[in-house]
Enzyme design. Structure first.
Site, PDB file in Angstrom:
ATOM      1  N   CYS A 190       0.840  -1.208   0.000  1.00 51.64           N
ATOM      2  CA  CYS A 190       0.000   0.000   0.000  1.00 51.64           C
ATOM      3  C   CYS A 190       0.871   1.253   0.000  1.00 51.64           C
ATOM      4  O   CYS A 190       1.380   1.664   1.042  1.00 51.64           O
ATOM      5  CB  CYS A 190      -0.928  -0.013   1.212  1.00 51.64           C
TER       6      CYS A 190
ATOM      7  N   CYS B 234      -0.350   4.167   2.125  1.00 53.27           N
ATOM      8  CA  CYS B 234      -0.184   3.980   3.573  1.00 53.27           C
ATOM      9  C   CYS B 234       1.284   4.195   3.971  1.00 53.27           C
ATOM     10  O   CYS B 234       1.564   4.786   5.002  1.00 53.27           O
ATOM     11  CB  CYS B 234      -0.582   2.569   4.002  1.00 53.27           C
ATOM     12  N   ASP B 235       2.217   3.683   3.160  1.00 54.66           N
ATOM     13  CA  ASP B 235       3.608   3.582   3.611  1.00 54.66           C
ATOM     14  C   ASP B 235       4.621   4.399   2.824  1.00 54.66           C
ATOM     15  O   ASP B 235       5.789   4.470   3.225  1.00 54.66           O
ATOM     16  CB  ASP B 235       4.041   2.099   3.584  1.00 54.66           C
TER      17      ASP B 235
END
Ligand code: FAD
Ligand code: NAP
Length: 314
Positions: free
Chosen positions: A136, A139-140
């Site tokens: 992701c 997200c990261d």
């Protein structure tokens, strides 16, 4: 004592399919309950710009899903933050066990549990998951400012992730096992024009390597799919974007599936192999897997559930 909640229509999943089913089932006065699952809003909450949702030239995925939730709620859907851990479809009313302890019983159920990211299946990938290996980018990606990153895959997700990661990374290498991408042409065009992105055709990840203390990625070994030659590609982050598999755990042993686990529905319908059980969205769609098609199937499922319940009571 654990609570039991009965509803005419239980919707499992809170992506575009689930929320659209909620809007339509509410307007049919069925007072549906929708259980959101571990990812409220579904896959679109893991992306940024969505450019193909009709009516919005550009909308952020998480914003779109907040709006869909509000819409379903405003129409009368009861939205519950719970996860269904098991589903008994052997007799009606159907029973769904919630992780919270609540037992949901229902006359009809709409399955909209979507899909989840696939992984390469390498032991070294498993070792560094959460410590340099991710599925992701939104997200990261932030953790890799000024670093070199590898993205694996050749579909829309891989290309979008590679483009998004250039906001942080000094360099992104897209590793693909062929020399042709599956992604939309507009995305390929952006990829080729981006000076921070390099493509490595005909290569697969052989191994992710790194340090143990602290746990962290230092690079990947990549293998040429035709010559077998292995080379070293230093990087701090590896984003795996090789597709999605249907989230069918609740029903894989009870409903008919096909094409690698997608729930089988009757032609032009969301009816499954059990009357009263309807399936919509990425859980059943091996072909299109888009937000708009999932929403369309959510609409169909709610209309079919309404008809099913009405015929039973007539
Ligand atoms: P999902 O969105 O997968 O949602 C599934 C829901 O089911 C989740 O809420 C989850 O919590 C819930 N659930 C699962 N198991 C349980 C359980 N046991 N109990 C309760 N709930 C459960 N499509 C586009 O059209 N345009 C795009 O730009 C686009 N970009 C994308 C970017 C990325 C990074 C990804 C991964 C996908 C993208 N897609 C895009 C595809 C799109 O997101 C999917 O087609 C769509 O979200 C599928 O909707 P769905 O409702 O079927 O399921
Ligand atoms: P996808 O279209 O199935 O593509 C998966 C890619 O990963 C393919 O290029 C495939 O290679 C590669 N791959 C699969 N297994 C692999 C393995 N074991 N090792 C190496 N490579 C592997 O998946 P996706 O990109 O996640 O997209 C899923 C769905 O969501 C699609 O319908 C897509 O259109 C949709 N989506 C849409 C948007 C958008 O509209 N903007 C954005 C994201 C996703 P091959 O090509 O060789 O098979």
């Amino acid at each position: 004592m654990a609570e039991t909640r009965h509803t005419k229509v239980l919707i499992i999943g809170s992506g575009p399919a689930g929320y659209t089913a909620g809007v339509y089932a509410s307007r049919a006065m069925l007072a549906p309950i929708l259980v959101q699952g571990i990812e409220p809003g579904g896959q679109l909450t893991t992306t940024t710009e969505v450019e193909n949702w009709p009516g919005d030239t550009e909308v952020q995925g998480p914003d779109l899903m907040v709006r869909m939730e509000a819409h379903a709620k405003a129409m009368g859907t009861e939205i519950i933050g719970d996860i269904i851990t098991s589903l008994d479809l052997s007799e009606r009313p159907f029973k769904a066990q919630g992780d919270s302890g609540t037992l949901y019983s229902c006359d009809a159920v709409i399955l909209a549990t979507g899909a989840r990211a696939k992984w390469l299946g390498l032991p070294s990938e498993e070792k560094f998951k959460g410590f340099g290996v991710s599925a992701c980018a939104t997200c990261d990606g932030f953790f890799y400012r000024g670093q070199e990153i590898v993205v694996v895959g050749g579909g829309n997700t891989a290309v979008e992730e590679a483009l998004f990661l250039t906001n942080f990374a000094s360099k992104v290498t897209l590793v693909h096992r062929r020399d042709t991408l599956r992604s939309e042409k507009i995305l390929q065009d952006r990829l080729m024009k981006n000076p921070k992105i390099e493509t490595l055709w005909f290569h697969e990840i052989e191994e992710v390597y790194g340090t143990d203390m602290p746990l962290g990625v230092e690079g990947v070994k990549v293998k040429h799919t035709q010559t077998g030659v292995i080379t070293d590609l230093p990087c701090k982050g590896v984003f795996v974007a090789i597709g999605h598999a249907p989230a069918n755990e609740l029903v894989k042993d009870t409903l008919q599936t096909h094409m690698g686990g997608y729930v089988l529905t009757k032609p032009d319908s969301t009816e499954t192999s059990i009357p009263g059980v309807f399936a919509a969205g990425d859980l059943t769609d091996h072909k299109y897997r888009q937000a708009v098609t999932s929403a369309g199937m959510g609409c169909m499922a709610a209309l079919e559930a309404e008809r099913f319940l009405a015929e039973e009571n007539s």
